[in-house]
Design a protein around this motif. Structure first.
Motif, PDB file in Angstrom:
ATOM      1  N   LEU A   1       3.216  -5.908  -9.630  1.00  8.70           N
ATOM      2  CA  LEU A   1       3.522  -4.875  -9.020  1.00  8.70           C
ATOM      3  C   LEU A   1       4.102  -3.761  -9.932  1.00  8.70           C
ATOM      4  O   LEU A   1       4.084  -2.517  -9.488  1.00  8.70           O
ATOM      5  CB  LEU A   1       4.510  -5.013  -7.753  1.00  8.70           C
ATOM      6  CG  LEU A   1       3.880  -5.911  -6.789  1.00  8.70           C
ATOM      7  CD1 LEU A   1       5.017  -5.936  -5.631  1.00  8.70           C
ATOM      8  CD2 LEU A   1       2.545  -5.282  -6.336  1.00  8.70           C
TER       9      LEU A   1
ATOM     10  N   ASP B   1       3.381  -1.871 -12.410  1.00 10.45           N
ATOM     11  CA  ASP B   1       2.957  -0.956 -12.959  1.00 10.45           C
ATOM     12  C   ASP B   1       2.726   0.282 -11.943  1.00 10.45           C
ATOM     13  O   ASP B   1       2.539   1.368 -12.170  1.00 10.45           O
ATOM     14  CB  ASP B   1       1.445  -1.136 -13.621  1.00 10.45           C
ATOM     15  CG  ASP B   1       0.453  -1.592 -12.147  1.00 10.45           C
ATOM     16  OD1 ASP B   1       0.895  -2.613 -11.528  1.00 10.45           O
ATOM     17  OD2 ASP B   1      -0.635  -1.341 -12.207  1.00 10.45           O
TER      18      ASP B   1
ATOM     19  N   ASP C   1     -12.180  -5.245   0.449  1.00 16.42           N
ATOM     20  CA  ASP C   1     -11.943  -5.670  -0.836  1.00 16.42           C
ATOM     21  C   ASP C   1     -12.386  -4.348  -1.863  1.00 16.42           C
ATOM     22  O   ASP C   1     -11.944  -4.263  -2.864  1.00 16.42           O
ATOM     23  CB  ASP C   1     -12.794  -6.617  -1.423  1.00 16.42           C
ATOM     24  CG  ASP C   1     -12.518  -7.963  -0.776  1.00 16.42           C
ATOM     25  OD1 ASP C   1     -11.499  -7.806  -0.352  1.00 16.42           O
ATOM     26  OD2 ASP C   1     -13.500  -8.793  -0.843  1.00 16.42           O
ATOM     27  N   ASP C   2     -12.890  -3.211  -1.168  1.00 12.70           N
ATOM     28  CA  ASP C   2     -13.522  -2.131  -1.945  1.00 12.70           C
ATOM     29  C   ASP C   2     -12.647  -1.087  -2.237  1.00 12.70           C
ATOM     30  O   ASP C   2     -12.811  -0.155  -1.441  1.00 12.70           O
ATOM     31  CB  ASP C   2     -14.847  -1.800  -1.490  1.00 12.70           C
ATOM     32  CG  ASP C   2     -15.808  -0.969  -2.345  1.00 12.70           C
ATOM     33  OD1 ASP C   2     -15.172  -0.696  -3.412  1.00 12.70           O
ATOM     34  OD2 ASP C   2     -16.958  -0.799  -2.154  1.00 12.70           O
ATOM     35  N   VAL C   3     -11.336  -1.105  -3.005  1.00 10.77           N
ATOM     36  CA  VAL C   3     -10.663  -0.151  -3.234  1.00 10.77           C
ATOM     37  C   VAL C   3     -11.308   1.215  -3.677  1.00 10.77           C
ATOM     38  O   VAL C   3     -11.362   2.370  -3.099  1.00 10.77           O
ATOM     39  CB  VAL C   3      -9.909  -0.497  -4.335  1.00 10.77           C
ATOM     40  CG1 VAL C   3      -8.742   0.577  -4.931  1.00 10.77           C
ATOM     41  CG2 VAL C   3      -8.969  -1.807  -4.026  1.00 10.77           C
ATOM     42  N   LEU C   4     -12.248   0.906  -4.593  1.00 10.84           N
ATOM     43  CA  LEU C   4     -12.976   2.351  -5.474  1.00 10.84           C
ATOM     44  C   LEU C   4     -13.741   2.767  -4.076  1.00 10.84           C
ATOM     45  O   LEU C   4     -13.923   4.015  -4.082  1.00 10.84           O
ATOM     46  CB  LEU C   4     -13.594   1.766  -6.429  1.00 10.84           C
ATOM     47  CG  LEU C   4     -12.992   1.282  -7.580  1.00 10.84           C
ATOM     48  CD1 LEU C   4     -13.935   1.010  -8.827  1.00 10.84           C
ATOM     49  CD2 LEU C   4     -11.834   2.254  -7.962  1.00 10.84           C
TER      50      LEU C   4
ATOM     51  N   VAL D   1      -1.157  -6.937  -3.913  1.00  7.81           N
ATOM     52  CA  VAL D   1      -2.174  -6.624  -5.255  1.00  7.81           C
ATOM     53  C   VAL D   1      -3.212  -5.361  -4.718  1.00  7.81           C
ATOM     54  O   VAL D   1      -3.420  -4.395  -5.469  1.00  7.81           O
ATOM     55  CB  VAL D   1      -2.520  -7.630  -6.060  1.00  7.81           C
ATOM     56  CG1 VAL D   1      -3.387  -6.872  -7.247  1.00  7.81           C
ATOM     57  CG2 VAL D   1      -1.584  -8.454  -6.549  1.00  7.81           C
ATOM     58  N   MET D   2      -3.805  -5.850  -3.743  1.00  3.25           N
ATOM     59  CA  MET D   2      -4.870  -5.037  -3.218  1.00  3.25           C
ATOM     60  C   MET D   2      -4.165  -3.806  -2.596  1.00  3.25           C
ATOM     61  O   MET D   2      -4.831  -2.588  -2.699  1.00  3.25           O
ATOM     62  CB  MET D   2      -5.768  -5.659  -2.192  1.00  3.25           C
ATOM     63  CG  MET D   2      -6.534  -6.711  -2.627  1.00  3.25           C
ATOM     64  SD  MET D   2      -7.664  -6.680  -4.110  1.00  3.25           S
ATOM     65  CE  MET D   2      -8.883  -5.604  -2.925  1.00  3.25           C
TER      66      MET D   2
ATOM     67  N   LYS E   1      -1.573  -2.486  -3.395  1.00  2.00           N
ATOM     68  CA  LYS E   1      -0.929  -1.523  -4.511  1.00  2.00           C
ATOM     69  C   LYS E   1      -2.156  -0.485  -4.974  1.00  2.00           C
ATOM     70  O   LYS E   1      -1.964   0.615  -5.272  1.00  2.00           O
ATOM     71  CB  LYS E   1      -0.719  -2.461  -5.708  1.00  2.00           C
ATOM     72  CG  LYS E   1      -0.152  -1.683  -7.027  1.00  2.00           C
ATOM     73  CD  LYS E   1       0.260  -2.831  -8.027  1.00  2.00           C
ATOM     74  CE  LYS E   1      -1.145  -3.156  -8.614  1.00  2.00           C
ATOM     75  NZ  LYS E   1      -0.976  -3.920  -9.752  1.00  2.00           N
ATOM     76  N   GLN E   2      -3.462  -1.446  -5.136  1.00  4.03           N
ATOM     77  CA  GLN E   2      -4.511  -0.655  -5.872  1.00  4.03           C
ATOM     78  C   GLN E   2      -5.126   0.390  -4.823  1.00  4.03           C
ATOM     79  O   GLN E   2      -5.579   1.621  -5.216  1.00  4.03           O
ATOM     80  CB  GLN E   2      -5.740  -1.477  -6.079  1.00  4.03           C
ATOM     81  CG  GLN E   2      -5.227  -2.410  -7.334  1.00  4.03           C
ATOM     82  CD  GLN E   2      -6.491  -3.597  -7.297  1.00  4.03           C
ATOM     83  OE1 GLN E   2      -7.247  -3.145  -8.170  1.00  4.03           O
ATOM     84  NE2 GLN E   2      -6.506  -4.495  -6.888  1.00  4.03           N
TER      85      GLN E   2
END
Lengths: 430, 430
Positions: free
Chosen positions: B149, B151, B276-279, B303-304, B306-307
């Motif tokens: 985390l 970053d 799952d698709d952050v972008l 982590v997901m 966070k992104q």
């Protein structure tokens, strides 16, 4: 020609006793397989497995049992059937809730999907890589679940890739049969090995023809520097040395640690941080260039690989044969990698992963990327003796499998001896 | 004061018979819980569960049994113990291989972690939200696993957030006790309901004081337009109507579909694509603005999240109480959301999720974000009768729980009647 029964075996090898396979996150793995045999009514069998490192392998076996209801009664004599089976195994809405497409259920799907491909290619009388190479572009594309991929690659785009690789395919098949596929070896670099063993094994690897080796790093920086220096001195400047942190670091830590190893010329840094962290890998890659970044063995599905590629997060894509849902999902990943121009350098080792994944790389060469440039398959010299058609390495290269199927079959006596917890090997330990 | 035994119950409700809970990806859910009771040697119990929609719930139960070895013998009388327990449950290296931190094993960890917090807050004689609010900033920060985390947010940054919220905390606790927390309701909008039922339930929701409702979409565009138009006409322009596609679309499809619903003024589009698709979410959000994007119920770990926050992919973060590894991981997620200025509007419904997640939102208000602006907790009027301290809604708001614990306890007779597959309810169906 339908599947009539599914056998599941929990097989585990007590590798933690020798520190083979030890790394910064996994100090004591017992390499294991949730192993499955499909029985078809025409007498053929399909063997497959997913790989784990010990505890929880029983849960993967139980998940395979749960999914078996989608397999018994299924026809799997051609690629269209294999696409249907894959979708049934990953799309049950109630089971999908447990992921979707990740974790124990997805590992279980991998074992069954791979076993079905083993069965189909045995029926066809071909090793899997040649069976895949014999499919038409349309057949390959129909095996893929395109959901969630179209912002990166459409079925039409994939068809264009596959069609472009049709010319010269026969020559590449012959070349693979003649010359195999390049390997690198991780055998010298396990974290539990002392410096002397690292140096000895690194020298042996070069003498055996390997052009690349890999060292585990990430537990202690001074240890890493000392080991890396010794290995570099042992092999000289012409051999590529990759390093692998097995997810140990945060972003800043990864950059600082690898910079402190830069003088020894690392070829790539593998798994610098969480496998889920697409943006973290992208940041690390940008800051560490020209040192390259690799990941994939824990990347759980095609949607994650799509993003790693879209974000420019990796220089090498380390496909795993049994982490994603088997051959079908790996076809998608090979096509995505080609589309983004990223070399696939598969993860292997463990138990049986070398046996499996070389088929996918050889198909990649014959039918997708059509190049071996900067491509290498990981090789680890462990546990091959348990397979009926084990990996053969010659002069640092994987020899092309010739036996029909996916090379997934373990010897019957190994399955019995290492069955957990009641096989003789485990009873003796207990 | 140690845990001496763990009981696990596979409990399932045959909700698929009434199409309650039906959506574009989940046509026939049987709301289920992998339910756990921790028994401590001082006579206290801790109840917890993870939520599934049927098949595979037995695998979550088996995974809880596997993880129980880390729980039996553990001390859980304070927040430091709860941090230790959470780390033990998520960091066994062999089990971690099955994820890491995702899928069946992570759902199992959620059940156990939540049960441990239930136990600790019962011992403290406080409802969980007040127990959490009583912790010092240092204690909260020590409950979080900060790996991966830094970053985005460091422990020091989190401490600063929590310290900034200390002034006024007592007043906010009193306000929550007095006025509760805003809710919205999904009850009108299940995909299996006909238009007349949607309209009737939407009107009822407004009459009950809700300022926001939600409709399921994504199976058929013309159906969606007709239902949305009817619902909008029924409630008028002043009520927020969110829509929820339950992961049905690819990126382009999501944009086109939601644009075709824009005239009915959707407040947010929820789960437009793969969790799952952050972008993908980031692209959809950018293209659909000012329509807002929400996701989270299937986002598997910190982590997901966070992104999603780093990428500017979401306007609302839909925390789930039992998808990530329980209270500890949700503390990290609340802190990340505050750091990025994104409101948390939790996922609820299912069975027991309303009971659990309101504690986290109330803690968010008292101790983290210190605001309710644009914050609402989902509410669905299903299955509350099975809980000993069920959610109480008054005038469209969650009433603050007052009973000690996490409100996770199901009635003994419900556990027996709906035990799968041998409870009387399931025997009658079979």
């Amino acid at each position: 020609m339908t599947i009539t029964a599914v056998d599941v075996v929990d097989v585990r090898f007590p590798t933690s006793r020798s520190l083979d396979g030890s790394d910064a996150m996994n100090p004591d793995p017992d390499y294991s397989a949730a192993y499955v045999v499909l029985h078809a009514d025409d007498g053929f069998e399909g063997h497959g497995f997913t790989f784990t490192i010990g505890r929880g392998n029983d849960l993967c076996c139980a998940a395979i049992e749960t999914l078996s209801e989608y397999v018994v009664g299924a026809d799997v004599h051609g690629p269209a059937d294999l696409g249907d089976l894959y979708r049934r195994l990953t799309h049950d809405s109630q089971i999908r809730w447990l992921g979707p497409e990740k974790g124990v259920m997805h590992l279980a799907a991998a074992a069954l999907v791979n076993a079905a491909w083993d069965l189909a290619s045995r029926r066809a009388g071909l090793p899997l890589w040649k069976y895949l190479s014999s499919l038409t572009p349309e057949e390959v594309v129909a095996c893929v679940d395109w959901r969630y991929l179209s912002d990166a690659l459409t079925p039409e785009g994939a068809l264009a890739i596959l069609r472009a690789a049709e010319p010269g395919k026969a020559e590449r098949v012959a070349e693979v049969e003649r010359e195999g596929y390049p390997a690198y070896t991780t055998s010298p670099g396990w974290l539990g090995y002392d410096d002397e063993k690292v140096v000895r094994l690194a020298r042996e690897a070069v003498a055996q023809g390997y052009q690349q080796i890999k060292l585990k790093v990430g537990a202690d920086l001074e240890d890493d520097r000392r080991r890396f220096a010794a290995a570099r001195a042992a092999v000289g400047p012409g051999i590529r040395i990759a390093v692998d942190a097995n997810q140990r670091w945060d972003v800043d830590q990864a950059v600082a640690w690898v910079e402190a190893l830069a003088e020894f010329d690392p070829w790539w840094i593998e798994e610098p941080t969480s496998p889920d962290d697409v943006l973290g890998h992208a940041a690390i890659r940008k800051r560490l260039a020209p040192i390259k970044v690799a990941t994939g063995e824990h990347v759980h599905n095609r949607v994650m690989f799509k993003q790693l590629l879209q974000a420019g997060a990796i220089d090498f894509l380390q496909m795993d044969a049994a982490r994603v849902a088997g051959v079908n999902e790996n076809l998608a990943i090979l096509l995505l990698a080609k589309h983004f121009g990223v070399p696939v350098c598969p993860h292997a080792g463990g138990v049986g992963l070398c046996e499996l994944v070389c088929h996918l790389s050889m198909f990649d060469y014959t039918s997708v990327s059509a190049t071996m440039d900067d491509r290498v398959i990981e090789y680890v010299d462990h546990l091959h003796e348990h397979f009926t058609a084990p990996t053969v390495i010659a002069d640092g290269r994987y020899t092309a499998p010739t036996a029909p199927g996916f090379s997934a079959e373990m010897k019957r006596e190994s399955l019995q001896r290492f069955a957990y917890p009641n096989g003789p090997e485990w009873r003796e330990l207990a």
